[in-house]
Design an enzyme around this catalytic site. Structure first.
Site, short mmCIF file in Angstrom:
data_model
loop_
_atom_site.label_atom_id
_atom_site.label_comp_id
_atom_site.label_asym_id
_atom_site.label_seq_id
_atom_site.Cartn_x
_atom_site.Cartn_y
_atom_site.Cartn_z
N ARG A 86 0.85 -1.19 0.00
CA ARG A 86 0.00 0.00 0.00
C ARG A 86 0.88 1.24 0.00
NH1 ARG A 86 -2.85 2.82 4.78
NH2 ARG A 86 -4.02 4.40 3.66
N HIS A 130 -3.33 10.87 0.96
CA HIS A 130 -2.77 10.64 2.29
C HIS A 130 -2.14 11.97 2.73
CE1 HIS A 130 -1.29 7.23 5.10
NE2 HIS A 130 -1.00 8.37 5.70
N GLU A 175 -7.82 8.19 6.43
CA GLU A 175 -8.15 8.81 7.71
C GLU A 175 -8.67 10.24 7.59
OE1 GLU A 175 -4.77 8.41 10.33
OE2 GLU A 175 -5.03 6.26 10.46
N ASN A 301 -7.84 1.49 9.89
CA ASN A 301 -6.55 1.65 10.55
C ASN A 301 -6.80 1.54 12.04
OD1 ASN A 301 -5.55 2.18 8.02
ND2 ASN A 301 -5.01 4.31 8.41
N TYR A 303 -5.04 1.47 15.79
CA TYR A 303 -3.85 1.65 16.62
C TYR A 303 -4.14 1.47 18.11
CZ TYR A 303 -1.23 3.16 12.54
OH TYR A 303 -0.60 3.18 11.32
N GLU A 361 -3.82 -0.31 8.09
CA GLU A 361 -2.66 0.08 8.92
C GLU A 361 -2.83 -0.49 10.31
OE1 GLU A 361 -1.73 4.30 9.23
OE2 GLU A 361 -2.07 4.54 7.07
C1 FCB Z 1 -1.74 6.98 10.92
C2 FCB Z 1 -1.33 7.57 9.58
C3 FCB Z 1 0.02 7.12 9.11
C4 FCB Z 1 1.01 7.05 10.24
C5 FCB Z 1 0.44 6.24 11.39
C6 FCB Z 1 1.40 6.06 12.53
O1 FCB Z 1 -2.67 7.81 11.52
O2 FCB Z 1 -2.26 7.20 8.58
O3 FCB Z 1 0.44 8.00 8.09
O4 FCB Z 1 1.38 8.31 10.62
O5 FCB Z 1 -0.72 6.84 11.84
#
Ligand code: FCB
Length: 456
Positions: A86, A130, A175, A301, A303, A361
């Site tokens: 990607r 992006h 995002e 994504n 995290y 992600e």
């Molecule tokens: C996400 C972003 C990516 C990177 C990660 C850690 O929010 O999409 O570009 O910065 O975090």
């Protein structure tokens, strides 16, 4: 894997045979070469040039110099054993003035890059936006100007016309929450504005541009699969109190439902609209219909989770994210919670039932140490990766149609407002020499993807 390593939590064979394995990058974070081959200025170039914006006063001007190192970087991706890659396309390389004159050299770069992926057995997954908007468009109001939607469509048409014969997987936006709210309300991302009403309008135009781009991409690329990538969080109240429960609901409303609801044909959530009052974006009659266009997949994504308390007077919806004591965290302070990913994915499936989901992600930053022998033993990142892959398998077992996983990121890179302080790569980058070294996490991922082919 060493003989005394514990039993693996998860094996590749626990996943369906057609599962997509990938890694993820983005243009401004890795390419560098900002003045080369006719590229125009982006809002991130401008933002980085303003004192105090970036933690280490750096920029993406050189970054990983991927613009020149791309063959080596694709070799590195291939050495991981992934079958998808990607990347994102820098709009200012294609249309330096935002619209109008096309810069063929910019298109040529991505054309070579895509050929390089295909030669290496990497399925290209292109993100159109992006975060690197042409600066000239920002000067005309950026995403707060409805005309930027048309500019995005023009850009999309140019890019898909050139690459659509080879790129079949397209992500419109990465995002939109970050673009809209970090960039225009919190002000810690480009363009650095601090106005909530503007952020909401930006957000609306991003979603609208997505909705209009999807059918356009399908017209241009008959067999395309098109989706959008959202940054989503499982959200829970910080305490048992009713106030915190209500705050968590509101926070979920602006953080998750604000995107998921209109994309799935429900319009903007009424509870949040009521709180926003006149800050809510003005819509044209067909906007919500356009935003709710059918997509082929939802990109997620993931995290970290967010725990939220009621905070009267704090922000537009009176909520505050609190840090729970005693939980595992990355160097960013982000809570490590693999089970949170299962909670999030099963919730998305229950409430929205997207056709399929790709984890576009997922990754972690820790303070890497280069050992005297040059190795990087990033056990925490390796463990994070393994536990999130195990969580992915649990989500699939729970009935969520997750079809692929893209690790963030192939390389250490320019981490936006954090500059080069935060490293997310499976490969370490020495930014002085541009040398790439696979970290232990990268070796682990390669080993996981190619059992028996250890220590590549
Ligand atoms: C996400 C972003 C990516 C990177 C990660 C850690 O929010 O999409 O570009 O910065 O975090």
């Amino acid at each position: 894997m060493k003989p005394n390593d514990p039993t693996p939590l998860i094996l590749r064979s626990d996943f369906p045979a057609d599962f997509r394995w990938g890694c993820s990058t983005s243009s401004y974070q890795i390419e560098g070469a900002v003045l080369e081959d006719g590229r125009g200025e982006s809002i991130w170039d401008r933002f980085c040039s303003q004192p105090g914006r970036i933690r280490d006063a750096s920029s993406g001007a050189v970054a990983c110099d991927h613009y020149h190192h791309w063959p080596e970087d694709l070799d590195l991706a291939r050495s991981l054993g992934v079958n998808a890659y990607r990347f994102s396309i820098a709009w200012p390389r294609i249309l330096p003035l935002g619209r109008g004159a096309v810069n063929e050299k910019g298109l040529d770069f991505y054309s070579r890059l895509v050929d390089g992926m295909l030669e290496r057995g990497l399925q290209p997954w292109a993100t159109l936006y992006h975060w690197d908007l042409p600066q000239v468009l920002q000067e005309q109001g950026g995403w707060a100007n409805r005309a930027t939607v048309d500019a995005f469509l023009e850009y999309t048409e140019v890019v898909t016309r050139r690459l659509g014969d080879r790129v079949k997987h397209w992500i419109t936006h990465n995002e939109p929450f970050c673009t809209a709210f970090l960039g225009n309300h919190e002000g810690n991302h480009a363009p650095g504005l601090t106005d909530h009403k503007t952020a909401l309008l930006v957000c609306h135009h991003l979603l609208l541009s997505h909705g209009r781009a999807v059918p356009l991409i399908h017209r241009q690329v008959a067999d395309a699969k098109v989706g959008i990538t959202l940054s989503l969080h499982p959200i829970s109240p910080a305490s048992d109190s009713e106030e915190d429960a209500a705050a968590a609901l509101r926070h979920d409303g602006l953080r998750n439902r604000w995107f998921l609801d209109p994309l799935h044909g429900r319009g903007y959530p009424a509870d949040i609209l009521a709180l926003l009052g006149t800050d809510a974006p003005q819509l044209l009659a067909s906007d919500l219909h356009d935003i709710a266009t059918t997509t082929d997949f939802l990109g997620v994504n993931y995290y970290f989770p967010e725990r939220v308390e009621n905070a009267p007077g704090h922000g537009p919806i009176a909520t505050r994210v609190v840090e729970t004591a005693g939980v595992e965290r990355t160097a960013f302070g982000w809570e490590v919670d693999p089970e949170g990913m299962v909670t999030l994915l099963t919730r998305i499936q229950r409430d929205y039932a997207p056709a399929c989901v790709y984890l576009t992600e997922n990754g972690s930053t820790f303070d890497d140490v280069v050992e005297p022998d040059g190795s990087i033993n990033d056990e925490q990142r390796r463990s994070y990766l393994e536990r999130h892959l195990a969580a992915t398998a649990r989500a699939i077992a729970a009935g969520v149609p997750v079809k692929g996983y893209f690790a963030w990121s192939l390389l250490d890179n320019f981490e936006w407002a954090e500059g080069y302080v935060r490293r997310f790569g499976l490969a370490y980058v020495d930014f002085q020499t541009q040398q790439r070294t696979l970290k232990a996490s990268g070796h682990w991922y390669a080993n996981f993807l190619q059992p028996g082919d250890a220590e590549k």
